[in-house]
Scaffold this motif. Structure first.
Motif, PDB file in Angstrom:
ATOM      1  N   PRO A  13       0.810  -1.227   0.000  1.00  0.00           N
ATOM      2  CA  PRO A  13       0.000   0.000   0.000  1.00  0.00           C
ATOM      3  C   PRO A  13       0.842   1.276   0.000  1.00  0.00           C
ATOM      4  CG  PRO A  13      -0.872  -1.555   1.585  1.00  0.00           C
ATOM      5  CD  PRO A  13       0.436  -2.118   1.091  1.00  0.00           C
ATOM      6  N   ARG A  43       2.074   1.730  -3.515  1.00  0.00           N
ATOM      7  CA  ARG A  43       0.958   2.164  -4.356  1.00  0.00           C
ATOM      8  C   ARG A  43       0.666   3.640  -4.114  1.00  0.00           C
ATOM      9  NH1 ARG A  43      -2.660  -1.175  -2.511  1.00  0.00           N
ATOM     10  NH2 ARG A  43      -1.753  -2.889  -3.669  1.00  0.00           N
ATOM     11  N   TRP A  75      -4.462   4.954  -1.634  1.00  0.00           N
ATOM     12  CA  TRP A  75      -4.097   3.745  -0.900  1.00  0.00           C
ATOM     13  C   TRP A  75      -4.617   2.490  -1.564  1.00  0.00           C
ATOM     14  CZ3 TRP A  75      -0.349   3.926   2.463  1.00  0.00           C
ATOM     15  CH2 TRP A  75      -0.078   5.119   3.103  1.00  0.00           C
ATOM     16  N   ARG A  76      -5.649   2.602  -2.379  1.00  0.00           N
ATOM     17  CA  ARG A  76      -6.242   1.427  -3.028  1.00  0.00           C
ATOM     18  C   ARG A  76      -6.070   1.498  -4.514  1.00  0.00           C
ATOM     19  NH1 ARG A  76     -11.576  -0.288   0.165  1.00  0.00           N
ATOM     20  NH2 ARG A  76     -10.682  -0.128   2.215  1.00  0.00           N
TER      21      ARG A  76
END
Length: 69
Positions: free
Chosen positions: A58, A61, A68-69
């Protein structure tokens, strides 16, 4: 919203901190791991060297996208 360069700096610091914490955790088990048969030691350290990536995904990313997603 944070720009890319700040996310990269903060993310890199978080990754290095996470890796350092993981190294301390693994090293704290060195007595137990050291008493194993050498192929098992190799396997444990190989797995430990790969496992740290998953909780840090995360952060990586976020560094790349800002989400975060």
């Amino acid at each position: 919203m944070m720009d890319q360069s700040r996310r990269t700096i903060l993310g890199t610091a978080a990754l290095l901190g996470g890796i350092a914490l993981w190294a301390v955790i693994v090293a704290s088990f060195s007595g137990v791991i050291g008493s194993l048969w050498w192929p098992l030691q190799f396997l444990v350290y190989l797995i430990a060297g790969i496992v740290w990536i998953f909780p840090m995904m995360p952060v990586m990313r976020w560094m790349a996208t800002g989400h975060w997603r």
